[in-house]
Design a protein around this motif. Structure first.
Motif, PDB file in Angstrom:
ATOM      1  N   PRO A 379     -35.958  -5.413  11.195  1.00  0.00           N
ATOM      2  CA  PRO A 379     -36.438  -4.188  10.531  1.00  0.00           C
ATOM      3  C   PRO A 379     -37.922  -4.262  10.203  1.00  0.00           C
ATOM      4  O   PRO A 379     -38.454  -5.362  10.124  1.00  0.00           O
ATOM      5  N   PRO A 380     -38.557  -3.103   9.965  1.00  0.00           N
ATOM      6  CA  PRO A 380     -38.016  -1.766  10.200  1.00  0.00           C
ATOM      7  C   PRO A 380     -37.983  -1.461  11.692  1.00  0.00           C
ATOM      8  O   PRO A 380     -38.752  -2.041  12.465  1.00  0.00           O
ATOM      9  N   TRP A 381     -37.113  -0.543  12.073  1.00  0.00           N
ATOM     10  CA  TRP A 381     -36.986  -0.172  13.480  1.00  0.00           C
ATOM     11  C   TRP A 381     -37.786   1.100  13.738  1.00  0.00           C
ATOM     12  O   TRP A 381     -37.601   2.108  13.035  1.00  0.00           O
ATOM     13  N   ILE A 382     -38.650   1.042  14.717  1.00  0.00           N
ATOM     14  CA  ILE A 382     -39.480   2.192  15.065  1.00  0.00           C
ATOM     15  C   ILE A 382     -39.060   2.696  16.444  1.00  0.00           C
ATOM     16  O   ILE A 382     -39.127   1.949  17.422  1.00  0.00           O
ATOM     17  N   LEU A 383     -38.642   3.944  16.514  1.00  0.00           N
ATOM     18  CA  LEU A 383     -38.244   4.533  17.783  1.00  0.00           C
ATOM     19  C   LEU A 383     -39.425   5.236  18.433  1.00  0.00           C
ATOM     20  O   LEU A 383     -40.342   5.705  17.746  1.00  0.00           O
ATOM     21  N   ASP A 384     -39.411   5.310  19.743  1.00  0.00           N
ATOM     22  CA  ASP A 384     -40.479   5.943  20.497  1.00  0.00           C
ATOM     23  C   ASP A 384     -40.704   7.367  19.983  1.00  0.00           C
ATOM     24  O   ASP A 384     -39.812   8.220  20.068  1.00  0.00           O
ATOM     25  N   ALA A 385     -41.894   7.633  19.461  1.00  0.00           N
ATOM     26  CA  ALA A 385     -42.169   8.912  18.801  1.00  0.00           C
ATOM     27  C   ALA A 385     -42.121  10.087  19.773  1.00  0.00           C
ATOM     28  O   ALA A 385     -41.628  11.174  19.424  1.00  0.00           O
ATOM     29  N   ASP A 386     -42.618   9.891  20.990  1.00  0.00           N
ATOM     30  CA  ASP A 386     -42.635  10.997  21.957  1.00  0.00           C
ATOM     31  C   ASP A 386     -41.213  11.383  22.369  1.00  0.00           C
ATOM     32  O   ASP A 386     -40.876  12.570  22.447  1.00  0.00           O
ATOM     33  N   LEU A 387     -40.374  10.367  22.645  1.00  0.00           N
ATOM     34  CA  LEU A 387     -38.991  10.667  23.005  1.00  0.00           C
ATOM     35  C   LEU A 387     -38.251  11.307  21.838  1.00  0.00           C
ATOM     36  O   LEU A 387     -37.479  12.256  22.020  1.00  0.00           O
ATOM     37  N   LEU A 388     -38.491  10.786  20.657  1.00  0.00           N
ATOM     38  CA  LEU A 388     -37.846  11.342  19.467  1.00  0.00           C
ATOM     39  C   LEU A 388     -38.168  12.825  19.333  1.00  0.00           C
ATOM     40  O   LEU A 388     -37.266  13.660  19.141  1.00  0.00           O
ATOM     41  N   GLN A 389     -39.425  13.176  19.457  1.00  0.00           N
ATOM     42  CA  GLN A 389     -39.813  14.572  19.304  1.00  0.00           C
ATOM     43  C   GLN A 389     -39.304  15.439  20.447  1.00  0.00           C
ATOM     44  O   GLN A 389     -38.978  16.618  20.248  1.00  0.00           O
ATOM     45  N   SER A 390     -39.217  14.878  21.642  1.00  0.00           N
ATOM     46  CA  SER A 390     -38.727  15.670  22.769  1.00  0.00           C
ATOM     47  C   SER A 390     -37.262  16.035  22.576  1.00  0.00           C
ATOM     48  O   SER A 390     -36.849  17.154  22.917  1.00  0.00           O
ATOM     49  N   PHE A 391     -36.466  15.141  22.016  1.00  0.00           N
ATOM     50  CA  PHE A 391     -35.060  15.463  21.774  1.00  0.00           C
ATOM     51  C   PHE A 391     -34.905  16.378  20.565  1.00  0.00           C
ATOM     52  O   PHE A 391     -34.051  17.271  20.556  1.00  0.00           O
ATOM     53  N   ARG A 392     -35.717  16.169  19.546  1.00  0.00           N
ATOM     54  CA  ARG A 392     -35.670  17.088  18.409  1.00  0.00           C
ATOM     55  C   ARG A 392     -36.091  18.499  18.818  1.00  0.00           C
ATOM     56  O   ARG A 392     -35.625  19.486  18.251  1.00  0.00           O
ATOM     57  N   GLY A 393     -36.959  18.582  19.795  1.00  0.00           N
ATOM     58  CA  GLY A 393     -37.459  19.885  20.222  1.00  0.00           C
ATOM     59  C   GLY A 393     -36.607  20.568  21.269  1.00  0.00           C
ATOM     60  O   GLY A 393     -36.927  21.692  21.690  1.00  0.00           O
ATOM     61  N   ALA A 394     -35.526  19.947  21.707  1.00  0.00           N
ATOM     62  CA  ALA A 394     -34.666  20.540  22.737  1.00  0.00           C
ATOM     63  C   ALA A 394     -33.535  21.316  22.062  1.00  0.00           C
ATOM     64  O   ALA A 394     -32.516  20.746  21.682  1.00  0.00           O
ATOM     65  N   HIS A 395     -33.739  22.620  21.875  1.00  0.00           N
ATOM     66  CA  HIS A 395     -32.712  23.453  21.241  1.00  0.00           C
ATOM     67  C   HIS A 395     -32.725  24.827  21.898  1.00  0.00           C
ATOM     68  O   HIS A 395     -33.509  25.089  22.822  1.00  0.00           O
ATOM     69  N   VAL A 396     -31.863  25.719  21.439  1.00  0.00           N
ATOM     70  CA  VAL A 396     -31.648  26.968  22.177  1.00  0.00           C
ATOM     71  C   VAL A 396     -32.893  27.848  22.232  1.00  0.00           C
ATOM     72  O   VAL A 396     -33.051  28.644  23.168  1.00  0.00           O
ATOM     73  N   TYR A 397     -33.798  27.725  21.284  1.00  0.00           N
ATOM     74  CA  TYR A 397     -34.987  28.572  21.308  1.00  0.00           C
ATOM     75  C   TYR A 397     -36.083  28.021  22.214  1.00  0.00           C
ATOM     76  O   TYR A 397     -37.078  28.701  22.477  1.00  0.00           O
ATOM     77  N   THR A 398     -35.924  26.795  22.707  1.00  0.00           N
ATOM     78  CA  THR A 398     -36.909  26.247  23.639  1.00  0.00           C
ATOM     79  C   THR A 398     -36.391  26.258  25.078  1.00  0.00           C
ATOM     80  O   THR A 398     -37.086  25.803  25.978  1.00  0.00           O
ATOM     81  N   LYS A 399     -35.191  26.785  25.280  1.00  0.00           N
ATOM     82  CA  LYS A 399     -34.604  26.873  26.615  1.00  0.00           C
ATOM     83  C   LYS A 399     -34.494  28.343  26.991  1.00  0.00           C
ATOM     84  O   LYS A 399     -33.737  29.096  26.374  1.00  0.00           O
ATOM     85  N   ALA A 400     -35.270  28.744  27.988  1.00  0.00           N
ATOM     86  CA  ALA A 400     -35.343  30.162  28.345  1.00  0.00           C
ATOM     87  C   ALA A 400     -33.967  30.742  28.643  1.00  0.00           C
ATOM     88  O   ALA A 400     -33.647  31.866  28.224  1.00  0.00           O
ATOM     89  N   ALA A 401     -33.127  30.004  29.354  1.00  0.00           N
ATOM     90  CA  ALA A 401     -31.804  30.521  29.708  1.00  0.00           C
ATOM     91  C   ALA A 401     -30.925  30.717  28.484  1.00  0.00           C
ATOM     92  O   ALA A 401     -30.068  31.613  28.454  1.00  0.00           O
ATOM     93  N   CYS A 402     -31.116  29.899  27.463  1.00  0.00           N
ATOM     94  CA  CYS A 402     -30.286  29.982  26.255  1.00  0.00           C
ATOM     95  C   CYS A 402     -30.655  31.180  25.389  1.00  0.00           C
ATOM     96  O   CYS A 402     -29.783  31.780  24.748  1.00  0.00           O
ATOM     97  N   ARG A 403     -31.915  31.523  25.349  1.00  0.00           N
ATOM     98  CA  ARG A 403     -32.366  32.586  24.444  1.00  0.00           C
ATOM     99  C   ARG A 403     -31.659  33.905  24.710  1.00  0.00           C
ATOM    100  O   ARG A 403     -31.456  34.705  23.787  1.00  0.00           O
ATOM    101  N   GLU A 404     -31.254  34.143  25.957  1.00  0.00           N
ATOM    102  CA  GLU A 404     -30.608  35.400  26.325  1.00  0.00           C
ATOM    103  C   GLU A 404     -29.109  35.264  26.507  1.00  0.00           C
ATOM    104  O   GLU A 404     -28.450  36.218  26.910  1.00  0.00           O
TER     105      GLU A 404
END
Length: 458
Positions: A379-404
């Motif tokens: 410890p402490p464990w540090i996760l890759d910040a870029d990957l972390l944010q990319s998964f946090r940012g993957a939701h229905v409002y960032t996917k064009a097909a999902c929005r509709e």
């Protein structure tokens, strides 16, 4: 789309996307409401009084926010600054005694060599979870593989270690085991029961279906061994938990191009006494024999239609029977923020390889570009910040097909791994998976409507 109109079985249904309300309509109301949604003129109605009554009811529902409800104000999920890992998939074995033809893990190796996790790595993985779960007092660990029972001695040790460390921190760890079932022994069954470990058990259905895709290393079918051990496990009387919470025994299988009548496989499992079933569509490159072909989709939809009626009949006899993809919560499901992003892979959930490498989920294990860290670096464990944010940012409002898409708040954008495997991007969706999900949701909503009507008329 703000309202999704569809016909399933003998019902005409309208699902209001923004409120999550489901309405059963008669034929006249169905036609009228569709015209309103499409902005079409109502035309001359044969029964003016009936039309006025329908319009008045629609106005009341609109006023109550239950039909043609206003769009939900767009929002983004809010996360703590540090990732809060609630659960891990612990790969205690990258080896397997079966050679399943569709295995995404390459018969257990995940693209590497065959390996078993050692005790040092296993304990550090549990330490990582307990540390990264912050103030949460409940965590989850799924023993996974390959076939995790190839490393049963370690599982026993880690359960004891995890319980001791969790108790010291005022926490609790809920353990689950995902297994092909062939290696279960009386001693293992006793241990699972004593430690209240939930089990996810692999079975594809009918003997010929299961054996075709799940042979052992010598090419022999595994159905008889699996079914024999499953009956022993079912005799332990695990409680029913349709949403896989608490203590449960779940049977999970895969259907392929070779068994498009997979509703018969669910029926076979129900006949064996299995009460909780998940049967998933295979995810495969199009050039392999068991992948879905052009023209398969209609047969798959028809199988889901039949399965919906069968599940209704089964649940009428046994309310505890559950088919995973037909479980949908309209009134007591997760909050909107959770519905936007789904499973939490990569920031609330992680997978640990036998070497201790940390990945967003079990389906990303072995993909170097998605390694987020190591349990040995803390410890402490540090996760890759870029990957972390990319998964946090993957939701229905960032996917064009999902929005509709009308299913966006029920589906949450689909499986991250499937999206990446077929599109190369987290924010683009796997189209076939979307089509199957929408069909399953229509049947799920239909089942809920039929059961509500039945209860009201009882």
């Amino acid at each position: 789309m703000d309202v999704h109109f569809f016909q399933q079985g003998d019902l005409c249904l309208a699902y209001d996307v923004n409120s999550g309300s489901l309405h059963v309509l008669d034929t006249e109301a169905y036609t009228l409401v569709q015209a309103l949604e499409d902005g079409m003129p109502l035309g001359r109605q044969a029964d003016v009084a009936a039309t006025q009554e329908i319009l008045a009811e629609i106005a009341d529902l609109r006023e109550a926010g239950l039909l043609f409800s206003p769009p939900i104000e767009e929002q983004r999920p809010v996360y703590p600054s540090e990732p809060l890992i609630k659960a891990i998939c612990l790969h205690v074995a990258h080896d397997c005694n079966l050679r399943c033809r569709y295995c995404f893990a390459g018969t257990g190796t995940f693209g590497g060599g065959r390996a078993l996790m050692d005790r040092v790595t296993g304990k550090k993985a549990l330490d990582f979870l307990l540390f990264s779960s912050g103030q949460r007092n409940q965590c989850e660990v799924d023993f996974f593989g390959g076939e995790p029972l190839l490393n049963f001695t370690l599982i026993q040790e880690l359960v004891g270690y995890g319980q001791e460390q969790a108790l010291r921190l005022g926490k609790e760890i809920k353990f689950t085991l995902t297994t092909n079932g062939t290696l279960l022994t009386p001693d293992i069954l006793s241990f699972l029961e004593q430690e209240e470990i939930s089990v996810v058990f692999s079975l594809d259905g009918r003997p010929e279906v299961h054996d075709r895709m799940r042979p052992d290393h010598s090419g022999r079918g595994s159905y008889q061994r699996v079914q024999h051990n499953l009956q022993k496990l079912l005799a332990a009387q695990y409680p029913v938990s349709p949403h896989a919470t608490g203590l449960y025994c779940y049977v999970r299988g895969t259907y392929t191009h070779f068994n498009l009548d997979f509703d018969r496989d669910v029926e076979h499992m129900a006949a064996l006494g299995i009460r909780q079933v998940s049967l998933e569509p295979v995810v495969a490159e199009p050039d392999v024999a068991y992948a879905f072909k052009d023209g398969d989709l209609q047969e798959i939809f028809e199988a889901y239609d039949r399965l919906g009626e069968r599940v209704l009949a089964l649940r009428q006899r046994d309310a505890g029977f559950s088919f995973f993809h037909f479980n949908v919560a309209l009134t007591q499901g997760p909050c909107l923020a959770k519905r936007l992003s789904g499973c939490g892979a990569g920031h609330e959930y992680a997978a640990i390889s036998p070497e201790g490498d940390i990945y967003p989920c079990h389906q990303f294990v072995g993909k170097e570009a998605y390694q987020m860290g190591s349990v040995h670096n803390g410890p402490p464990w540090i996760l890759d910040a870029d990957l972390l944010q990319s998964f946090r940012g993957a939701h229905v409002y960032t996917k064009a097909a999902c929005r509709e898409c009308w299913a966006r708040f029920l589906c949450s954008g689909g499986c991250h791994a499937a999206n990446v495997n077929f599109t190369g991007h987290l924010d683009q969706v796997y189209d076939l998976g979307c089509q199957l999900q929408r069909k399953r949701l229509e049947v799920a909503l239909y089942i809920q409507a039929q059961e509500t009507l039945r209860d009201a008329n009882a």
